[in-house]
Design an enzyme around this catalytic site. Structure first.
Site, PDB file in Angstrom:
ATOM      1  N   GLN A  37       0.658  -1.175   0.094  1.00 44.63           N
ATOM      2  CA  GLN A  37      -0.010   0.025   0.030  1.00 44.63           C
ATOM      3  C   GLN A  37       0.925   1.401   0.015  1.00 44.63           C
ATOM      4  O   GLN A  37       0.479   2.235  -0.422  1.00 44.63           O
ATOM      5  CB  GLN A  37      -1.050  -0.063   1.076  1.00 44.63           C
TER       6      GLN A  37
ATOM      7  N   LYS B 207       0.081   4.415  12.565  1.00 40.23           N
ATOM      8  CA  LYS B 207      -0.050   2.872  11.954  1.00 40.23           C
ATOM      9  C   LYS B 207       0.818   3.099  10.483  1.00 40.23           C
ATOM     10  O   LYS B 207       0.018   3.544   9.860  1.00 40.23           O
ATOM     11  CB  LYS B 207      -1.594   2.744  11.898  1.00 40.23           C
TER      12      LYS B 207
ATOM     13  N   CYS C 145       7.258   7.476   8.583  1.00 41.97           N
ATOM     14  CA  CYS C 145       6.435   8.069   7.606  1.00 41.97           C
ATOM     15  C   CYS C 145       7.288   8.799   6.531  1.00 41.97           C
ATOM     16  O   CYS C 145       7.765  10.083   6.970  1.00 41.97           O
ATOM     17  CB  CYS C 145       5.188   8.869   8.233  1.00 41.97           C
TER      18      CYS C 145
ATOM     19  N   ASP D  59      -1.909  -2.645  12.455  1.00 45.35           N
ATOM     20  CA  ASP D  59      -2.773  -1.361  12.117  1.00 45.35           C
ATOM     21  C   ASP D  59      -4.400  -1.871  13.048  1.00 45.35           C
ATOM     22  O   ASP D  59      -4.759  -1.171  13.475  1.00 45.35           O
ATOM     23  CB  ASP D  59      -3.435  -1.023  10.936  1.00 45.35           C
TER      24      ASP D  59
ATOM     25  N   CYS E 113      -1.067   5.606   7.947  1.00 53.70           N
ATOM     26  CA  CYS E 113      -0.179   6.070   7.449  1.00 53.70           C
ATOM     27  C   CYS E 113      -0.694   7.856   7.335  1.00 53.70           C
ATOM     28  O   CYS E 113      -1.208   8.244   6.432  1.00 53.70           O
ATOM     29  CB  CYS E 113       0.329   5.906   5.932  1.00 53.70           C
TER      30      CYS E 113
END
Ligand code: FAD
Ligand code: UQ1
Length: 444
Positions: A74, A337, A372, A329, A193
């Site tokens: 993802q 997450k 991130c 998550d 995210c």
């Protein structure tokens, strides 16, 4: 060589670890199929965990329950939405990523019976386990926004990077955009995210400038949060960036309705006691949906009051059922997450689950590490890395709060390889060791 831990030893170990709630082992379940380790969810965390334990426990002792034909990386969807990568490049057949020696039960888990140590699937089959790892990720609740599901089908300027079905619409919508408001949303729930809703905004800004359309467009970030990012160091840099790029940020604004016929997006002002709404005209709308843990988990007895798998944030062991662990998550672990967090958790989970399987106690503690990669343009990235306390925990001995081309390449070119070839095979536990080496042992 893999060792098969005898079931009798597992069972007595499990009993010794049992809490006051008193969990029974597989011996009491009447299920047809039974595994030493059952993993529910074959995404980032579940697949990595299955790989680690399939190697250890041997063929036929580990199973993954997951209905999805495809496993998607993802994190690549940010780049798919910006036209930099394809959806095809982000996915592989589930069969090809699950470890050899592990059974794939291609169905969804619909209910959990932790007292009997069984999971029931959509087809009504009960699967028994000695140990369970719950790795179900997050559920996307698009239908909680009035008019949105219809808008996706009738209005090609409405898109969302969060779903394989809608991510391919983002770049065509940007290409079609000529003028007006390009609105990016952030919902009023925890999300995976938390940087992704704004990464696509910076990539859109980059694209619109290059295409000579930026002067005719307003970029607006309507976020339910009261800050641009939860960690001060990176938030400060992002505030400079939005100012420099003439991006308007409206805080505490939650998308509640989309009216594609009028091209209107309705937001609630979360600070208004009477729930005042504001209607924005849009020419382009990127929606980050409200999210939750998946319904079958939320409806089980395994969750906390917020509906997430109730585990210890340090050990990842369930607070009531010692033979249940969680990763990623869907858990109550209070960190941002991400797949990076799931990678770091996978190392902790491996040690603790192994210890419990052999009759010992959990011994490893998770520090909340998460990361991130905040892509801020087509060749720029701020690599945010931090812990439970929101303190930066940076891998490289440079200021990662600066936009850097190297970090962009790390995100675009290195991370996918690391993910498919190392993480999913159960060999990546996050960058803690690298960080310590690069900081000459001076980092946490
Ligand atoms: P997932 O990988 O989502 O896997 C959950 C699995 O559970 C799925 O395979 C699903 O089919 C399965 N499942 C669901 N319900 C059931 C059921 N009832 N029964 C059985 N199986 C079920 N992370 C980063 O680290 N860096 C990034 O740059 C980054 N960018 C992102 C950008 C976007 C647009 C998105 C959407 C995510 C991003 N992430 C990023 C987040 C990352 O993808 C997730 O945090 C990560 O995949 C979580 O892993 P997981 O195993 O918890 O869940
Ligand atoms: C990471 O470990 C990870 O999981 C595989 C990601 O998800 C794709 C990431 O985006 C990042 C940044 C990390 C952290 C890794 C390093 C080398 C800093």
């Amino acid at each position: 060589m893999s060792t098969v831990v005898p079931l009798t030893r597992l069972t007595s170990a499990a009993i010794r670890q049992s809490s006051g709630r008193g969990f029974s082992t597989s011996r009491t379940s009447h299920s047809k199929k039974h595994y030493q380790l059952l993993v529910v969810g074959g995404g980032s965390g579940g697949c990595a965990t299955a790989a680690k334990f399939a190697r250890k426990l041997g063929k036929g002792h580990v199973a993954v329950v997951d209905p999805s034909e495809m496993h998607y990386y993802q994190p690549m969807w940010t780049l798919v939405g910006a036209g930099i990568k394809t959806l095809q490049a982000s996915g592989r057949p589930m069969q090809s990523v699950l470890p050899r020696g592990c059974d794939w039960i291609k169905d969804r888990a619909v209910s959990f019976d932790p007292d009997r140590c069984t999971v029931t699937t959509g087809s009504g089959e009960q699967i028994g386990y000695d140990f369970l790892v719950v790795a179900m990720g997050m559920q996307l609740n698009y239908s909680q926004i009035k008019g949105l599901p219809e808008a996706f089908t009738v209005d090609r300027s409405v898109c969302s990077n969060y779903w394989s079905e809608t991510v391919t619409q983002t770049f065509p919508a940007l290409e079609a955009l000529q003028q007006g408001n390009a609105i990016f949303t952030f919902p009023n729930t925890p999300i995976k995210c938390a940087g992704a809703p704004q990464k696509i905004m910076y990539l859109a800004d980059h694209y619109l400038r290059k295409a000579g359309k930026r002067d005719n467009t307003n970029i607006i970030f309507n976020t339910s949060l009261g800050v641009i990012f939860g960690v001060k160091k990176y938030a400060e840099r992002l505030l400079d960036i939005v100012k420099d790029r003439n991006i308007q940020v409206n805080y505490r604004r939650n998308l509640v309705e989309v009216r594609p016929d009028k091209k209107e997006a309705v937001f609630v002002d979360l600070d208004s006691p009477e729930g005042k709404t504001e209607t924005f005209q849009y020419s382009f709308l990127h929606v980050t949906p409200p999210m939750s843990a998946p319904d079958p988990l939320r409806q089980s007895s395994l969750v906390n009051t917020d509906g997430y798998l109730d585990v210890s944030k340090e050990t990842l062991q369930h607070v009531q059922y010692p033979n249940i662990f969680g990763i990623g998550d869907c858990t109550s672990v209070p960190t941002s997450k991400t797949a990076a967090a799931a990678a770091a958790q996978s190392g902790i989970l491996q040690k603790n689950l192994q210890a419990v399987m052999s009759g010992g106690k959990t011994q490893s503690q998770y520090d909340g590490y998460t990361s991130c990669p905040l892509v801020t343009g087509n060749n720029k990235c701020i690599l945010a890395e931090f812990d439970f306390a929101g303190q930066p925990l940076e891998t490289f001995p440079i200021d990662q709060g600066k936009e850097r081309r190297t970090m962009y390449h790390l995100k675009r070119d290195v991370m996918p390889e690391l993910y498919w070839n190392v993480m999913l095979k159960g060999y990546w536990n996050g960058p803690a060791l690298t960080r310590k080496l690069l900081h000459l042992g001076m980092s946490k």
